[in-house]
Design an enzyme around this catalytic site. Sequence first.
Site, PDB file in Angstrom:
ATOM      1  N   HIS A  66       7.583  39.934  19.954  1.00  0.00           N
ATOM      2  CA  HIS A  66       6.757  39.780  21.163  1.00  0.00           C
ATOM      3  C   HIS A  66       5.894  38.525  21.109  1.00  0.00           C
ATOM      4  CE1 HIS A  66       3.466  41.991  18.904  1.00  0.00           C
ATOM      5  NE2 HIS A  66       2.779  41.026  19.492  1.00  0.00           N
ATOM      6  N   ASP A 112      10.798  45.021  17.186  1.00  0.00           N
ATOM      7  CA  ASP A 112       9.862  43.916  17.427  1.00  0.00           C
ATOM      8  C   ASP A 112       9.823  42.991  16.208  1.00  0.00           C
ATOM      9  OD1 ASP A 112       7.883  42.330  18.506  1.00  0.00           O
ATOM     10  OD2 ASP A 112       6.260  43.776  18.166  1.00  0.00           O
ATOM     11  N   SER A 205      -0.754  40.086  15.178  1.00  0.00           N
ATOM     12  CA  SER A 205       0.664  40.415  15.349  1.00  0.00           C
ATOM     13  C   SER A 205       1.535  39.504  14.511  1.00  0.00           C
ATOM     14  CB  SER A 205       1.081  40.220  16.802  1.00  0.00           C
ATOM     15  OG  SER A 205       0.581  41.214  17.619  1.00  0.00           O
TER      16      SER A 205
END
Length: 254
Positions: A66, A112, A205
């Site tokens: 992402h 992801d 992230s």
Amino acid sequence: MFNWYVLNKLTYSSVSLSAPRVNVGIVNGREAKPHSRPYMVSVQTKEHHMCGGFLISDRFVMTAAHCRNNSPVLTVVLGAHDLRKKSENSVRFTVDSYHQHPDFTMESFHNDILLLKLEKKVQLNDNIKWISIPAKEGDIEAGSVCSIAGWGLLETNGKRSDHLMETNVTVMNNMECESKWGKDDFSTSQMMCVYGNGGSCDGDSGGPLVCGDTAVGVTSFGDPDLCNSLKLPEVYIKIAAYIPWIKKITGNVN
């Protein structure tokens, strides 16, 4: 499932309550000893930190899929501690090719995971080294104490850290995590989650969950309203579930 493209268009405070939050910073952490995590990578767009990542060989960086949404061109900075300092011998690399997991979609956080092939081989030194990933499939035992690090926000909707921060976390039982997130959001075969006094926040992230000397997870998502939430624990992509795909992309790394 919430669309990441929409999330990138919003401020974090305006994200709907049902949407998992993109992780970006370490809450209740401590500043890492400079260059004590030489595998850590700052994934950047237009020379601004956006996500974490980590070096898994002299040619590949692993991060979250992402992180590339809405940012088709990324660069990576290796060997950094203070992202403001240009004088600490950190090195910026352009990305030669992007290898997003084929089953990742913008509608979910499943799969992801993203591999970045760098323009050339990295010259390893004291400040730049790769970290091992699992050699085969398998789970990390619940209760294991591991660690996370990143340059993300220091508190929900707060300021980002220019210095690399870190904290210890404990691996949660996967069935307990599934009961908190629900089966639509959480996959026991692909994901794992952790809890602790500190945790990830926006900007973390793509960074690694490290157990011992091995990166076992990729920071993926968390509670949309609160970093380091007790109600909805931080979720990581389980690297061991993707070993065949990683080897196919990279050759046999390490």
